[in-house]
Design an enzyme around this catalytic site. Structure first.
Site, PDB file in Angstrom:
ATOM      1  N   CYS A  66      48.179   5.788  53.377  1.00  0.00           N
ATOM      2  CA  CYS A  66      47.875   7.344  53.475  1.00  0.00           C
ATOM      3  C   CYS A  66      46.843   7.688  53.088  1.00  0.00           C
ATOM      4  O   CYS A  66      46.417   8.943  53.381  1.00  0.00           O
ATOM      5  CB  CYS A  66      49.058   7.574  52.341  1.00  0.00           C
ATOM      6  SG  CYS A  66      50.524   7.203  52.412  1.00  0.00           S
ATOM      7  N   HIS A  95      46.760  15.066  50.245  1.00  0.00           N
ATOM      8  CA  HIS A  95      47.739  14.263  50.728  1.00  0.00           C
ATOM      9  C   HIS A  95      49.199  14.791  50.374  1.00  0.00           C
ATOM     10  O   HIS A  95      49.560  14.835  48.972  1.00  0.00           O
ATOM     11  CB  HIS A  95      47.719  12.652  50.452  1.00  0.00           C
ATOM     12  CG  HIS A  95      48.933  11.651  50.980  1.00  0.00           C
ATOM     13  ND1 HIS A  95      49.492  11.968  52.122  1.00  0.00           N
ATOM     14  CD2 HIS A  95      49.647  10.921  50.131  1.00  0.00           C
ATOM     15  CE1 HIS A  95      50.358  11.314  52.191  1.00  0.00           C
ATOM     16  NE2 HIS A  95      50.476  10.633  51.233  1.00  0.00           N
ATOM     17  N   ASN A 106      56.360  13.494  53.689  1.00  0.00           N
ATOM     18  CA  ASN A 106      55.135  12.544  53.569  1.00  0.00           C
ATOM     19  C   ASN A 106      54.973  11.877  54.997  1.00  0.00           C
ATOM     20  O   ASN A 106      55.746  11.048  55.402  1.00  0.00           O
ATOM     21  CB  ASN A 106      55.319  11.578  52.567  1.00  0.00           C
ATOM     22  CG  ASN A 106      54.368  10.528  52.288  1.00  0.00           C
ATOM     23  OD1 ASN A 106      53.221  10.632  53.218  1.00  0.00           O
ATOM     24  ND2 ASN A 106      54.071   9.929  51.234  1.00  0.00           N
TER      25      ASN A 106
HETATM   26  N1  ACO Z   1      68.944  11.049  45.808  1.00  0.00           N
HETATM   27  C1  ACO Z   1      69.685  11.009  44.430  1.00  0.00           C
HETATM   28  N2  ACO Z   1      69.355  10.163  43.638  1.00  0.00           N
HETATM   29  C2  ACO Z   1      68.464   9.400  43.615  1.00  0.00           C
HETATM   30  C3  ACO Z   1      67.602   9.334  44.881  1.00  0.00           C
HETATM   31  C4  ACO Z   1      67.765  10.051  46.098  1.00  0.00           C
HETATM   32  N3  ACO Z   1      67.306  10.208  47.049  1.00  0.00           N
HETATM   33  N4  ACO Z   1      66.548   8.541  44.833  1.00  0.00           N
HETATM   34  C5  ACO Z   1      66.544   8.006  43.637  1.00  0.00           C
HETATM   35  N5  ACO Z   1      67.512   8.543  42.934  1.00  0.00           N
HETATM   36  C6  ACO Z   1      68.105   8.131  41.504  1.00  0.00           C
HETATM   37  C7  ACO Z   1      67.750   6.590  41.099  1.00  0.00           C
HETATM   38  O1  ACO Z   1      68.765   5.860  41.431  1.00  0.00           O
HETATM   39  C8  ACO Z   1      67.804   6.940  39.592  1.00  0.00           C
HETATM   40  O2  ACO Z   1      69.272   7.012  39.046  1.00  0.00           O
HETATM   41  P1  ACO Z   1      69.669   6.192  37.782  1.00  0.00           P
HETATM   42  O3  ACO Z   1      68.925   6.984  36.692  1.00  0.00           O
HETATM   43  O4  ACO Z   1      70.923   6.290  37.819  1.00  0.00           O
HETATM   44  O5  ACO Z   1      69.142   4.978  37.941  1.00  0.00           O
HETATM   45  C9  ACO Z   1      67.335   8.629  39.342  1.00  0.00           C
HETATM   46  O6  ACO Z   1      67.517   9.082  40.814  1.00  0.00           O
HETATM   47  C10 ACO Z   1      65.858   8.447  39.017  1.00  0.00           C
HETATM   48  O7  ACO Z   1      65.160   7.761  39.652  1.00  0.00           O
HETATM   49  P2  ACO Z   1      63.483   7.646  39.316  1.00  0.00           P
HETATM   50  O8  ACO Z   1      62.853   6.721  40.352  1.00  0.00           O
HETATM   51  O9  ACO Z   1      63.266   7.243  38.181  1.00  0.00           O
HETATM   52  O10 ACO Z   1      63.196   9.253  40.111  1.00  0.00           O
HETATM   53  P3  ACO Z   1      61.717   9.852  39.766  1.00  0.00           P
HETATM   54  O11 ACO Z   1      61.936  11.183  39.038  1.00  0.00           O
HETATM   55  O12 ACO Z   1      60.432   8.662  39.428  1.00  0.00           O
HETATM   56  O13 ACO Z   1      61.265  10.219  41.283  1.00  0.00           O
HETATM   57  C11 ACO Z   1      60.051   9.634  43.339  1.00  0.00           C
HETATM   58  C12 ACO Z   1      61.242   9.134  42.259  1.00  0.00           C
HETATM   59  C13 ACO Z   1      60.276  10.930  43.833  1.00  0.00           C
HETATM   60  C14 ACO Z   1      59.974   8.440  44.191  1.00  0.00           C
HETATM   61  C15 ACO Z   1      58.928   9.729  42.468  1.00  0.00           C
HETATM   62  O14 ACO Z   1      58.882   8.471  41.590  1.00  0.00           O
HETATM   63  C16 ACO Z   1      57.637   9.665  43.265  1.00  0.00           C
HETATM   64  O15 ACO Z   1      57.367  10.615  44.016  1.00  0.00           O
HETATM   65  N6  ACO Z   1      56.608   8.785  43.283  1.00  0.00           N
HETATM   66  C17 ACO Z   1      55.450   8.934  43.926  1.00  0.00           C
HETATM   67  C18 ACO Z   1      55.848   8.331  45.419  1.00  0.00           C
HETATM   68  C19 ACO Z   1      54.870   8.496  46.335  1.00  0.00           C
HETATM   69  O16 ACO Z   1      54.044   9.223  46.453  1.00  0.00           O
HETATM   70  N7  ACO Z   1      54.869   7.552  47.400  1.00  0.00           N
HETATM   71  C20 ACO Z   1      54.302   7.502  48.411  1.00  0.00           C
HETATM   72  C21 ACO Z   1      52.789   7.249  48.097  1.00  0.00           C
HETATM   73  S1  ACO Z   1      51.769   6.506  49.458  1.00  0.00           S
HETATM   74  C22 ACO Z   1      52.405   6.909  50.990  1.00  0.00           C
HETATM   75  O17 ACO Z   1      52.417   8.185  50.999  1.00  0.00           O
HETATM   76  C23 ACO Z   1      52.868   5.855  51.710  1.00  0.00           C
END
Ligand code: ACO
Length: 326
Positions: free
Chosen positions: A119, A253, A283
Protein backbone atom coordinates in the site's frame (compact mmCIF):
# COMPACT_ATOMS: atom_id res chain seq x y z
CA UNK A 1 17.90 22.53 -22.39
CA UNK A 2 20.79 20.62 -20.77
CA UNK A 3 19.87 18.09 -18.05
CA UNK A 4 21.82 20.01 -15.39
CA UNK A 5 19.45 23.02 -15.73
CA UNK A 6 16.75 21.09 -13.85
CA UNK A 7 17.22 20.87 -10.11
CA UNK A 8 13.63 19.97 -9.26
CA UNK A 9 10.71 17.75 -10.19
CA UNK A 10 6.99 18.46 -10.13
CA UNK A 11 3.76 16.61 -10.88
CA UNK A 12 2.46 17.88 -14.23
CA UNK A 13 -0.58 15.60 -14.65
CA UNK A 14 -2.81 13.28 -12.63
CA UNK A 15 -5.29 10.60 -13.69
CA UNK A 16 -7.33 7.78 -12.18
CA UNK A 17 -9.47 4.87 -13.27
CA UNK A 18 -12.14 3.07 -11.28
CA UNK A 19 -13.90 -0.01 -12.64
CA UNK A 20 -17.54 0.48 -13.55
CA UNK A 21 -19.00 -2.16 -11.23
CA UNK A 22 -19.90 -0.81 -7.76
CA UNK A 23 -20.63 -3.28 -4.96
CA UNK A 24 -22.37 -1.94 -1.86
CA UNK A 25 -22.08 -3.31 1.67
CA UNK A 26 -25.70 -4.44 1.36
CA UNK A 27 -24.87 -6.47 -1.74
CA UNK A 28 -21.98 -8.18 0.10
CA UNK A 29 -24.24 -8.91 3.05
CA UNK A 30 -26.50 -11.00 0.81
CA UNK A 31 -23.83 -13.71 0.43
CA UNK A 32 -21.58 -13.13 3.46
CA UNK A 33 -22.17 -13.18 7.23
CA UNK A 34 -21.74 -9.42 7.59
CA UNK A 35 -23.81 -6.21 7.52
CA UNK A 36 -23.63 -2.64 6.29
CA UNK A 37 -23.77 -1.56 9.91
CA UNK A 38 -20.65 -3.59 10.89
CA UNK A 39 -18.58 -2.64 7.85
CA UNK A 40 -19.47 1.06 7.99
CA UNK A 41 -19.03 1.44 11.74
CA UNK A 42 -15.68 -0.44 11.80
CA UNK A 43 -14.15 1.02 8.61
CA UNK A 44 -16.18 3.91 7.13
CA UNK A 45 -16.58 1.93 3.87
CA UNK A 46 -19.97 2.01 2.09
CA UNK A 47 -19.07 0.55 -1.32
CA UNK A 48 -16.15 -0.50 -3.51
CA UNK A 49 -15.43 -0.71 -7.27
CA UNK A 50 -14.57 -4.19 -8.52
CA UNK A 51 -12.72 -4.99 -11.75
CA UNK A 52 -14.55 -6.71 -14.60
CA UNK A 53 -13.33 -10.26 -15.43
CA UNK A 54 -11.23 -8.99 -18.36
CA UNK A 55 -9.63 -6.12 -16.40
CA UNK A 56 -6.28 -6.29 -14.59
CA UNK A 57 -3.55 -4.07 -13.17
CA UNK A 58 -2.12 -3.24 -16.62
CA UNK A 59 -5.41 -2.41 -18.33
CA UNK A 60 -6.63 -0.26 -15.42
CA UNK A 61 -3.20 1.37 -15.04
CA UNK A 62 -3.18 2.16 -18.76
CA UNK A 63 -6.45 4.10 -18.46
CA UNK A 64 -5.15 6.09 -15.49
CA UNK A 65 -1.87 6.73 -17.35
CA UNK A 66 -3.62 8.03 -20.47
CA UNK A 67 -5.62 10.47 -18.31
CA UNK A 68 -2.49 11.65 -16.46
CA UNK A 69 -0.57 12.17 -19.72
CA UNK A 70 -3.45 14.17 -21.17
CA UNK A 71 -3.76 16.24 -17.99
CA UNK A 72 -0.02 16.97 -18.06
CA UNK A 73 0.20 17.66 -21.79
CA UNK A 74 2.96 15.02 -22.12
CA UNK A 75 3.09 12.54 -25.02
CA UNK A 76 4.15 8.89 -24.51
CA UNK A 77 7.21 9.39 -26.74
CA UNK A 78 8.61 12.00 -24.32
CA UNK A 79 8.68 9.57 -21.36
CA UNK A 80 12.04 8.40 -20.05
CA UNK A 81 10.67 5.79 -17.62
CA UNK A 82 7.45 4.03 -16.65
CA UNK A 83 7.31 2.89 -13.00
CA UNK A 84 4.35 0.85 -11.79
CA UNK A 85 3.62 0.25 -8.11
CA UNK A 86 1.51 -2.87 -7.70
CA UNK A 87 1.19 -5.95 -5.53
CA UNK A 88 -1.36 -7.50 -7.90
CA UNK A 89 0.63 -7.54 -11.15
CA UNK A 90 -0.80 -9.12 -14.30
CA UNK A 91 1.95 -11.79 -14.19
CA UNK A 92 3.35 -13.30 -10.98
CA UNK A 93 6.97 -12.61 -11.96
CA UNK A 94 7.36 -11.25 -15.46
CA UNK A 95 6.83 -9.41 -17.72
CA UNK A 96 6.38 -6.38 -15.49
CA UNK A 97 3.06 -4.54 -15.53
CA UNK A 98 5.09 -1.42 -16.40
CA UNK A 99 6.39 -3.08 -19.57
CA UNK A 100 2.82 -3.96 -20.60
CA UNK A 101 1.70 -0.36 -20.07
CA UNK A 102 4.80 1.03 -21.84
CA UNK A 103 4.00 -1.18 -24.83
CA UNK A 104 0.32 -0.18 -25.01
CA UNK A 105 1.24 3.49 -24.71
CA UNK A 106 3.88 3.23 -27.42
CA UNK A 107 6.34 4.91 -25.07
CA UNK A 108 9.26 3.66 -27.17
CA UNK A 109 11.89 5.87 -25.49
CA UNK A 110 11.04 4.77 -21.93
CA UNK A 111 12.40 2.06 -19.66
CA UNK A 112 9.85 0.17 -17.57
CA UNK A 113 9.82 -1.65 -14.24
CA UNK A 114 7.51 -2.58 -11.35
CA UNK A 115 7.99 -1.81 -7.68
CA UNK A 116 6.22 -3.55 -4.79
CA UNK A 117 5.91 -1.78 -1.46
CA UNK A 118 2.27 -2.88 -1.06
CA UNK A 119 0.00 0.00 0.00
CA UNK A 120 3.01 2.32 0.34
CA UNK A 121 4.01 1.57 -3.26
CA UNK A 122 2.90 4.90 -4.71
CA UNK A 123 4.97 7.04 -2.33
CA UNK A 124 8.00 4.78 -2.89
CA UNK A 125 7.50 5.03 -6.67
CA UNK A 126 7.06 8.81 -6.48
CA UNK A 127 10.34 9.15 -4.60
CA UNK A 128 12.17 6.92 -7.09
CA UNK A 129 10.41 8.65 -9.99
CA UNK A 130 11.65 12.02 -8.75
CA UNK A 131 15.28 10.83 -8.78
CA UNK A 132 14.86 9.20 -12.20
CA UNK A 133 13.20 12.29 -13.69
CA UNK A 134 15.94 14.55 -12.36
CA UNK A 135 18.70 12.23 -13.57
CA UNK A 136 17.23 11.74 -17.04
CA UNK A 137 15.96 15.31 -17.44
CA UNK A 138 12.82 13.77 -19.02
CA UNK A 139 9.23 13.06 -17.95
CA UNK A 140 8.54 9.93 -15.88
CA UNK A 141 5.19 8.15 -15.58
CA UNK A 142 4.33 6.75 -12.13
CA UNK A 143 1.34 4.40 -12.02
CA UNK A 144 -0.25 2.53 -9.10
CA UNK A 145 -2.78 -0.13 -10.02
CA UNK A 146 -4.38 -2.87 -7.93
CA UNK A 147 -6.89 -5.62 -8.50
CA UNK A 148 -7.30 -6.56 -4.84
CA UNK A 149 -10.51 -8.46 -5.53
CA UNK A 150 -8.40 -11.31 -7.01
CA UNK A 151 -6.31 -11.89 -3.85
CA UNK A 152 -8.95 -11.79 -1.13
CA UNK A 153 -10.94 -14.79 0.01
CA UNK A 154 -14.54 -13.78 -0.68
CA UNK A 155 -15.60 -16.14 2.13
CA UNK A 156 -13.41 -14.34 4.72
CA UNK A 157 -15.51 -11.46 6.03
CA UNK A 158 -12.57 -10.10 8.07
CA UNK A 159 -10.63 -9.15 4.91
CA UNK A 160 -12.76 -9.17 1.75
CA UNK A 161 -15.04 -6.30 2.82
CA UNK A 162 -12.06 -3.96 3.19
CA UNK A 163 -10.73 -3.81 -0.37
CA UNK A 164 -11.56 -2.33 -3.77
CA UNK A 165 -9.91 -2.17 -7.21
CA UNK A 166 -8.60 0.84 -9.13
CA UNK A 167 -5.64 2.72 -10.54
CA UNK A 168 -4.05 6.16 -10.38
CA UNK A 169 -1.14 7.80 -12.19
CA UNK A 170 0.97 10.94 -12.23
CA UNK A 171 3.39 12.38 -14.78
CA UNK A 172 6.56 13.88 -13.35
CA UNK A 173 8.49 16.56 -15.25
CA UNK A 174 11.75 18.41 -14.60
CA UNK A 175 11.10 21.81 -13.03
CA UNK A 176 12.99 24.94 -12.10
CA UNK A 177 11.27 25.33 -8.71
CA UNK A 178 10.53 22.65 -6.08
CA UNK A 179 7.43 20.48 -6.61
CA UNK A 180 8.25 17.27 -4.74
CA UNK A 181 9.87 18.83 -1.67
CA UNK A 182 10.78 15.91 0.55
CA UNK A 183 10.17 12.21 1.13
CA UNK A 184 10.38 9.85 4.11
CA UNK A 185 10.47 6.09 3.46
CA UNK A 186 10.78 3.32 6.04
CA UNK A 187 9.78 -0.18 7.05
CA UNK A 188 9.27 -2.37 10.13
CA UNK A 189 10.26 -5.59 8.38
CA UNK A 190 10.38 -7.52 11.66
CA UNK A 191 6.57 -7.20 11.82
CA UNK A 192 5.95 -8.27 8.21
CA UNK A 193 4.05 -11.41 9.25
CA UNK A 194 1.05 -9.27 10.31
CA UNK A 195 -0.04 -8.83 6.68
CA UNK A 196 0.78 -11.52 4.14
CA UNK A 197 -0.56 -12.79 0.85
CA UNK A 198 -0.11 -16.56 1.16
CA UNK A 199 1.40 -17.24 -2.27
CA UNK A 200 4.93 -17.32 -3.62
CA UNK A 201 8.12 -19.30 -3.96
CA UNK A 202 9.38 -19.21 -0.33
CA UNK A 203 8.93 -22.97 -0.01
CA UNK A 204 7.77 -25.65 -2.44
CA UNK A 205 4.50 -25.88 -0.49
CA UNK A 206 3.93 -22.15 -0.91
CA UNK A 207 4.57 -22.43 -4.63
CA UNK A 208 1.76 -25.00 -4.96
CA UNK A 209 -0.75 -22.97 -2.95
CA UNK A 210 -3.53 -21.70 -5.22
CA UNK A 211 -4.91 -19.14 -4.99
CA UNK A 212 -2.99 -17.25 -2.32
CA UNK A 213 -5.21 -15.13 -0.12
CA UNK A 214 -4.58 -12.12 2.11
CA UNK A 215 -4.08 -13.01 5.81
CA UNK A 216 -4.05 -10.13 8.26
CA UNK A 217 -3.73 -9.47 11.98
CA UNK A 218 -6.13 -6.51 11.82
CA UNK A 219 -5.35 -5.13 15.27
CA UNK A 220 -1.57 -5.25 14.78
CA UNK A 221 -1.90 -3.52 11.40
CA UNK A 222 -4.22 -0.89 12.90
CA UNK A 223 -1.66 -0.03 15.60
CA UNK A 224 1.22 0.02 13.11
CA UNK A 225 -0.83 2.27 10.80
CA UNK A 226 -1.51 4.92 13.44
CA UNK A 227 2.06 4.81 14.79
CA UNK A 228 3.78 4.95 11.38
CA UNK A 229 1.55 7.64 9.87
CA UNK A 230 2.17 9.93 12.82
CA UNK A 231 5.91 9.28 12.61
CA UNK A 232 6.00 10.06 8.87
CA UNK A 233 4.01 13.30 9.25
CA UNK A 234 6.22 14.53 12.09
CA UNK A 235 9.44 13.62 10.24
CA UNK A 236 8.31 15.21 6.96
CA UNK A 237 7.48 18.50 8.64
CA UNK A 238 10.61 18.55 10.82
CA UNK A 239 12.98 17.64 7.99
CA UNK A 240 11.37 20.15 5.59
CA UNK A 241 11.39 22.71 8.40
CA UNK A 242 7.73 23.62 7.88
CA UNK A 243 4.94 23.94 10.48
CA UNK A 244 2.03 21.46 10.39
CA UNK A 245 -0.44 24.37 10.10
CA UNK A 246 0.89 25.17 6.61
CA UNK A 247 -0.31 21.87 5.13
CA UNK A 248 -3.34 22.56 2.90
CA UNK A 249 -4.18 18.93 2.08
CA UNK A 250 -3.37 15.77 4.03
CA UNK A 251 -3.85 12.82 1.65
CA UNK A 252 -3.50 9.60 3.65
CA UNK A 253 -3.72 6.02 2.37
CA UNK A 254 -7.37 5.02 2.66
CA UNK A 255 -7.46 1.78 4.67
CA UNK A 256 -9.85 2.52 7.52
CA UNK A 257 -11.70 5.70 8.50
CA UNK A 258 -10.99 4.96 12.17
CA UNK A 259 -7.23 4.97 11.48
CA UNK A 260 -7.60 8.42 9.88
CA UNK A 261 -9.67 9.66 12.84
CA UNK A 262 -7.00 8.48 15.29
CA UNK A 263 -4.08 10.03 13.38
CA UNK A 264 -5.86 13.39 12.92
CA UNK A 265 -6.86 13.44 16.60
CA UNK A 266 -3.38 12.54 17.85
CA UNK A 267 -1.76 15.15 15.58
CA UNK A 268 -4.27 17.84 16.62
CA UNK A 269 -5.39 18.32 12.99
CA UNK A 270 -9.13 18.86 12.26
CA UNK A 271 -10.63 15.73 10.60
CA UNK A 272 -11.84 17.82 7.61
CA UNK A 273 -8.25 18.48 6.56
CA UNK A 274 -7.66 14.75 6.08
CA UNK A 275 -8.92 13.80 2.62
CA UNK A 276 -11.32 10.86 2.71
CA UNK A 277 -12.95 8.84 -0.07
CA UNK A 278 -12.80 5.42 1.60
CA UNK A 279 -16.62 5.43 1.78
CA UNK A 280 -16.76 5.27 -2.07
CA UNK A 281 -13.68 3.25 -3.05
CA UNK A 282 -12.62 1.22 0.06
CA UNK A 283 -8.93 0.26 0.31
CA UNK A 284 -7.36 0.29 -3.17
CA UNK A 285 -3.85 -0.35 -1.73
CA UNK A 286 -1.08 1.53 -3.61
CA UNK A 287 -3.65 3.20 -5.91
CA UNK A 288 -5.46 4.98 -3.09
CA UNK A 289 -3.30 8.13 -2.96
CA UNK A 290 -3.17 8.88 -6.73
CA UNK A 291 -6.92 8.16 -6.96
CA UNK A 292 -7.42 10.75 -4.20
CA UNK A 293 -5.08 13.24 -5.95
CA UNK A 294 -7.04 12.85 -9.20
CA UNK A 295 -10.32 13.42 -7.37
CA UNK A 296 -9.02 16.60 -5.74
CA UNK A 297 -7.64 17.76 -9.10
CA UNK A 298 -11.02 17.15 -10.78
CA UNK A 299 -12.69 19.19 -8.04
CA UNK A 300 -10.15 21.97 -8.70
CA UNK A 301 -9.25 21.81 -5.02
CA UNK A 302 -5.48 21.80 -5.65
CA UNK A 303 -4.27 25.37 -6.17
CA UNK A 304 -0.77 26.38 -7.30
CA UNK A 305 1.38 26.83 -4.20
CA UNK A 306 -0.71 24.50 -2.01
CA UNK A 307 1.28 22.33 0.38
CA UNK A 308 0.19 18.68 0.03
CA UNK A 309 1.21 15.87 2.38
CA UNK A 310 0.93 12.24 1.21
CA UNK A 311 1.26 9.48 3.82
CA UNK A 312 0.93 5.70 3.49
CA UNK A 313 1.47 2.42 5.33
CA UNK A 314 0.97 -1.21 4.41
CA UNK A 315 2.37 -4.71 4.15
CA UNK A 316 6.07 -5.00 4.70
CA UNK A 317 5.41 -3.36 7.07
CA UNK A 318 6.44 -0.47 4.82
CA UNK A 319 5.51 3.16 5.33
CA UNK A 320 6.30 6.47 3.70
CA UNK A 321 5.25 9.97 2.81
CA UNK A 322 5.93 12.87 0.46
CA UNK A 323 5.57 16.61 0.83
CA UNK A 324 4.60 18.42 -2.37
CA UNK A 325 4.32 22.06 -3.39
CA UNK A 326 1.53 22.04 -5.98
N1 ACO B 1 -18.74 -8.39 9.44
C1 ACO B 1 -19.19 -8.72 10.66
N2 ACO B 1 -18.39 -9.09 11.67
C2 ACO B 1 -17.07 -9.10 11.43
C3 ACO B 1 -16.52 -8.77 10.18
C4 ACO B 1 -17.42 -8.41 9.16
N3 ACO B 1 -17.02 -8.05 7.92
N4 ACO B 1 -15.17 -8.88 10.25
C5 ACO B 1 -14.88 -9.27 11.49
N5 ACO B 1 -16.03 -9.42 12.22
C6 ACO B 1 -16.18 -9.82 13.61
C7 ACO B 1 -15.05 -10.71 14.08
O1 ACO B 1 -15.30 -12.05 13.76
C8 ACO B 1 -15.09 -10.47 15.57
O2 ACO B 1 -16.13 -11.26 16.14
P1 ACO B 1 -15.93 -11.93 17.61
O3 ACO B 1 -15.78 -10.77 18.53
O4 ACO B 1 -17.19 -12.70 17.75
O5 ACO B 1 -14.70 -12.78 17.49
C9 ACO B 1 -15.53 -9.02 15.69
O6 ACO B 1 -16.12 -8.67 14.43
C10 ACO B 1 -14.41 -8.06 15.99
O7 ACO B 1 -13.35 -8.32 15.10
P2 ACO B 1 -12.02 -7.52 15.17
O8 ACO B 1 -11.07 -8.03 14.13
O9 ACO B 1 -11.53 -7.47 16.57
O10 ACO B 1 -12.54 -6.07 14.73
P3 ACO B 1 -11.76 -4.71 14.76
O11 ACO B 1 -12.54 -3.73 15.51
O12 ACO B 1 -10.31 -4.90 15.09
O13 ACO B 1 -11.83 -4.27 13.23
C11 ACO B 1 -10.56 -4.25 11.18
C12 ACO B 1 -11.27 -5.10 12.22
C13 ACO B 1 -11.57 -3.36 10.51
C14 ACO B 1 -9.92 -5.17 10.15
C15 ACO B 1 -9.49 -3.39 11.89
O14 ACO B 1 -8.69 -4.18 12.72
C16 ACO B 1 -8.59 -2.69 10.89
O15 ACO B 1 -9.03 -1.87 10.14
N6 ACO B 1 -7.30 -2.98 10.92
C17 ACO B 1 -6.37 -2.40 9.96
C18 ACO B 1 -6.60 -3.04 8.65
C19 ACO B 1 -5.84 -2.39 7.55
O16 ACO B 1 -5.52 -1.22 7.58
N7 ACO B 1 -5.56 -3.21 6.55
C20 ACO B 1 -4.92 -2.85 5.36
C21 ACO B 1 -3.56 -2.29 5.61
S1 ACO B 1 -2.41 -2.44 4.38
C22 ACO B 1 -3.12 -2.47 3.02
O17 ACO B 1 -3.77 -1.54 2.74
C23 ACO B 1 -2.97 -3.69 2.15
Amino acid sequence: MPVSSFQHVRIAGVGAYLPERVVSNEELSATLDTSHQWIFSHTGIQQRHLAAPEEGAASMGLQAALRALEDGGVSPGELGMVIVATSTADYASYPSTAALIQGKLGAENAGAFDLNAACSGFVYALSLGKCTCRNLGRPVLVVASEVNSRIVDWKDRATCVLFGDGAGAVVLVPASSPGILHEVLGAEGAGADALVREAGLRTREDSLRKPGYVRMDGRAVFQFAVRSMEKVIRRLMAEANLPLEEVDHFIPHQANGRILDAVARNMGVPQERFFRNIQEVANTASASIPIALAQLRRQKALQPGDLVLLVAFGAGLAYGGCLLRW
